[in-house]
Design an enzyme around this catalytic site. Structure first.
Site, PDB file in Angstrom:
ATOM      1  N   GLY A  47       0.829  -1.209   0.000  1.00 18.88           N
ATOM      2  CA  GLY A  47       0.000   0.000   0.000  1.00 18.88           C
ATOM      3  C   GLY A  47       0.855   1.247   0.000  1.00 18.88           C
ATOM      4  O   GLY A  47       2.054   1.192  -0.250  1.00 18.88           O
ATOM      5  N   ASN A  48       0.219   2.369   0.254  1.00 20.46           N
ATOM      6  CA  ASN A  48       0.964   3.631   0.319  1.00 20.46           C
ATOM      7  C   ASN A  48       0.363   4.495   1.414  1.00 20.46           C
ATOM      8  O   ASN A  48      -0.635   4.132   2.027  1.00 20.46           O
ATOM      9  CB  ASN A  48       0.948   4.325  -1.042  1.00 20.46           C
ATOM     10  CG  ASN A  48      -0.453   4.631  -1.507  1.00 20.46           C
ATOM     11  OD1 ASN A  48      -1.138   5.453  -0.914  1.00 20.46           O
ATOM     12  ND2 ASN A  48      -0.904   3.931  -2.544  1.00 20.46           N
ATOM     13  N   ARG A  49       0.978   5.658   1.639  1.00 24.25           N
ATOM     14  CA  ARG A  49       0.602   6.450   2.806  1.00 24.25           C
ATOM     15  C   ARG A  49      -0.516   7.457   2.553  1.00 24.25           C
ATOM     16  O   ARG A  49      -0.781   8.302   3.410  1.00 24.25           O
ATOM     17  CB  ARG A  49       1.850   7.176   3.327  1.00 24.25           C
ATOM     18  CG  ARG A  49       2.883   6.228   3.900  1.00 24.25           C
ATOM     19  CD  ARG A  49       4.125   6.971   4.331  1.00 24.25           C
ATOM     20  NE  ARG A  49       3.824   8.035   5.262  1.00 24.25           N
ATOM     21  CZ  ARG A  49       4.567   9.131   5.401  1.00 24.25           C
ATOM     22  NH1 ARG A  49       5.631   9.308   4.664  1.00 24.25           N
ATOM     23  NH2 ARG A  49       4.227  10.051   6.282  1.00 24.25           N
TER      24      ARG A  49
END
Ligand code: CTP
Length: 431
Positions: free
Chosen positions: A240-242
């Site tokens: 995922g990412n932030r």
């Protein structure tokens, strides 16, 4: 403290010359030394005493004054930055051809400083193939072209041709001179980031009570993607990412406040979506692609704020990956996800506006803009909203700082402040 620059502000003969006063004032308040070089025509629109009082320096106009000081080259040689605001169609043509028949032309030719021009003219003149070619020539030489904005022109007409607002020009100019706008624009009034006491839902509801642009999106359907996709590795893990979804949620709230019918395609929002929007929740890039492609069919505007994973695991395991089987090194094969924004741009309906976002970690402001231009060209969207991100910047924060590029690479807007106020400025551009 940002360094003190010697800035030459060229003022040429258009009605927008009165707005040059705002540019000069902002630069002076920033602590820079400002020297105005005005054309004769400019002084028909704004008086020399005004320019001298605001710049706190004599205004130079005449090529044949101060010949003993070789002023026609001295001014340009001493400049750290040259800003021409407004730049008329005639001035752009002269700059493109390298004509030096007045003091401003000489000053530009004698200078190696970054050159920033803020065009101002009627729409027909801006769209004239001669002007288009001149602007392309200037840009190919590294000149920064700021605006023009779209809006009411001098007569009853409106369209692209209005000189950009002074704060936008000053930000772009300081950026071109290598100063980070974060340091450099404190003197220009900015939307102040909202105090973080409201929940996102209350914030969104507040937005709908105080629309800034009226209901100028009434009857329009806007699709906004927000958040970050998650690409599953196994039933318990993902890549995922932030992205928190705050900026996209703010775009949805601002669009709704302006009367739009909003579809929010949400990938793992950390904030609550605004009440009243049509919410479609997705997990992965492929799900997001399906949802946004379908919703875009009937949309007037598509805003791709979501952080889409560029790759997904080639295989999603049905059972948890065990350490006992992977050992000390685990290699995971990834395959590319489709570029959703590029696909939407390539298949968009006539009149539809497609807006992309780009988060980059590049620290140098001018390289950042160049990266944005390259990305915009690759994606083919109408606009690209560019912001700088880092370990401490951009994610899960309440404020943002963006530069908006339009197709072709011009900077059309810069904004900083709460994500809601930034969203509203982005919608101003869309409108
Ligand atoms: N985007 C997309 N599909 C992807 C990747 C990104 O539609 N597979 C969209 C994002 O929603 C955003 C824009 O493209 O509006 C730019 O995303 P960004 O991550 O900055 O660019 P990338 O294309 O991923 O390029 P890179 O990561 O190499 O900078």
């Amino acid at each position: 403290m940002s360094p003190r620059l010697t800035v030459v502000v060229g003022v040429t003969g258009g009605i927008a010359a009165y707005k040059a006063v705002g540019v000069i004032r902002a630069l002076v308040l920033e602590g820079h030394s400002v020297h105005v070089v005005a054309t004769e025509a400019a002084l028909r629109f704004v008086g020399r005493p005004t320019l001298e009082a605001i710049s706190r320096n004599p205004v130079a106009t005449d090529l044949y004054e101060g010949v003993a000081e070789v002023r026609h080259v001295a001014i340009g040689q001493s400049a750290d930055l040259i800003v021409i605001a407004p730049a008329t169609a005639n001035t752009l043509a002269k700059l493109a051809a390298g004509i030096a028949d007045d003091l401003l032309g000489n000053t530009v030719l004698a200078s190696t400083a970054p050159l920033v021009v803020a065009p101002a003219m009627h729409t027909e003149m801006w769209r004239n193939p001669a002007t288009v070619a001149n602007v392309a020539t200037l840009r190919s030489r590294g000149v920064t072209v700021v605006g023009p904005a779209s809006g009411q022109l001098t007569g009853a007409d409106s369209g692209p041709g209005r000189m950009e607002e002074p704060d936008v020009i000053v930000r772009a100019a300081l950026r071109a001179a290598g100063l980070s706008p974060r340091l450099a624009v404190s003197a220009v009034p900015e939307p102040v980031a909202d105090v973080v006491v409201l929940s996102e839902r209350r914030r969104a509801n507040e937005a709908s009570r105080r629309p800034r642009g009226g209901v100028d999106l009434a009857g329009k359907r806007i699709v906004v993607t927000a958040g970050g996709t998650r690409e599953p590795l196994d039933p318990v893990r993902f890549l995922g990412n932030r992205s928190s979804g705050r900026q996209g949620t703010a775009v949805a709230a601002a669009a709704q406040a302006r009367g739009a019918e909003v579809v929010l395609i949400a990938a793992h929002l950390e904030v609550e979506p605004p009440e009243g929007v049509e919410l479609i929740e997705v997990q992965t890039a492929l799900e997001l692609q399906e949802a946004v492609t379908e919703a875009a069919r009937s949309a007037d505007v598509v805003v791709m704020t979501a952080a889409v994973a560029d790759y997904r695991p080639a295989v999603t395991r049905d059972a948890k990956i065990k350490k006992s089987e992977a050992g000390q090194h685990l290699t995971i094969e990834l395959v590319a996800n489709p570029d959703i924004l590029a696909g939407l741009s390539a298949t968009k309906r006539e009149g539809q506006v497609v807006v992309g976002f780009a988060a980059e970690t590049e620290p140098d402001p001018s390289t950042l803009i160049e990266l944005g231009r390259t990305k915009l060209a690759a994606k083919g969207s109408d606009f690209l909203v560019l912001n700088q991100v880092g370990w401490e910047q951009g994610f899960a924060t309440e404020s943002n700082e963006v530069v908006v590029l339009r197709r072709g690479g011009d900077i059309v807007m810069e904004a900083s402040g709460s994500k809601l106020s930034v969203a509203d400025r982005i919608l101003d551009v869309v409108v």
